[in-house]
Design a protein around this motif. Structure first.
Motif, PDB file in Angstrom:
ATOM      1  N   ILE A   1       0.850  -1.184   0.000  1.00  0.00           N
ATOM      2  CA  ILE A   1       0.000   0.000   0.000  1.00  0.00           C
ATOM      3  C   ILE A   1       0.889   1.239   0.000  1.00  0.00           C
ATOM      4  CG2 ILE A   1      -1.803   1.268   1.225  1.00  0.00           C
ATOM      5  CD1 ILE A   1      -2.685  -1.390   2.451  1.00  0.00           C
TER       6      ILE A   1
ATOM      7  N   LEU B   1      -4.971   1.090  -6.889  1.00  0.00           N
ATOM      8  CA  LEU B   1      -5.853   0.592  -5.826  1.00  0.00           C
ATOM      9  C   LEU B   1      -6.495  -0.736  -6.217  1.00  0.00           C
ATOM     10  CD1 LEU B   1      -7.301   1.456  -3.071  1.00  0.00           C
ATOM     11  CD2 LEU B   1      -9.161   2.185  -4.547  1.00  0.00           C
ATOM     12  N   ARG B   2      -7.134  -0.775  -7.373  1.00  0.00           N
ATOM     13  CA  ARG B   2      -7.867  -1.969  -7.791  1.00  0.00           C
ATOM     14  C   ARG B   2      -6.946  -3.173  -7.958  1.00  0.00           C
ATOM     15  NH1 ARG B   2      -9.636  -1.556 -13.226  1.00  0.00           N
ATOM     16  NH2 ARG B   2      -8.788  -3.538 -13.768  1.00  0.00           N
TER      17      ARG B   2
ATOM     18  N   THR C   1      -5.367   5.421  -7.884  1.00  0.00           N
ATOM     19  CA  THR C   1      -4.269   5.098  -6.970  1.00  0.00           C
ATOM     20  C   THR C   1      -4.713   5.234  -5.516  1.00  0.00           C
ATOM     21  OG1 THR C   1      -3.473   7.373  -6.832  1.00  0.00           O
ATOM     22  CG2 THR C   1      -2.607   6.020  -8.643  1.00  0.00           C
ATOM     23  N   PHE C   2      -3.865   4.759  -4.632  1.00  0.00           N
ATOM     24  CA  PHE C   2      -4.151   4.937  -3.213  1.00  0.00           C
ATOM     25  C   PHE C   2      -4.192   6.421  -2.861  1.00  0.00           C
ATOM     26  CE2 PHE C   2      -2.837   0.520  -3.180  1.00  0.00           C
ATOM     27  CZ  PHE C   2      -3.745  -0.038  -2.297  1.00  0.00           C
TER      28      PHE C   2
ATOM     29  N   PHE D   1      -7.454   7.802  -3.598  1.00  0.00           N
ATOM     30  CA  PHE D   1      -8.393   7.313  -2.585  1.00  0.00           C
ATOM     31  C   PHE D   1      -8.257   8.113  -1.288  1.00  0.00           C
ATOM     32  CE2 PHE D   1      -9.551   3.869   0.541  1.00  0.00           C
ATOM     33  CZ  PHE D   1     -10.912   3.887   0.267  1.00  0.00           C
TER      34      PHE D   1
END
Length: 85
Positions: free
Chosen positions: A25, A31-32, A67-68, A71
């Protein structure tokens, strides 16, 4: 709640709920792909966000989240909206 606290909280529930290694992370990661999300996993993710942060998530909100970091920014923005309203 500041950005750092939001990121720590998000990473904590992602590790627990999606059984992903914390080292995977990173802000620029997809993200996916990193979480191996399918359509049911997105529902789980929405439920976890809503229960942890107290706002409703609309499916179209995920359109621009790749992307994280996207998010984190989304959640931080929604938390800030909730605080000011």
């Amino acid at each position: 709640m500041n950005q750092t606290a939001i990121i720590e909280k998000i990473n904590g529930f992602l590790v627990e709920e999606f059984e992903v290694e914390p080292g995977k992370i990173v802000p620029e990661a997809n993200l996916r792909e990193t979480l191996e999300l399918d359509s049911l996993d997105y529902i789980d993710l929405v439920v976890v966000i809503e229960s942890n942060f107290g706002f409703k998530v609309k499916p179209e909100d995920f359109v621009n989240i790749a992307t994280f970091q996207n998010f984190y920014d989304y959640v931080a923005g929604r938390v800030a909206e909730k605080v000011t309203s």
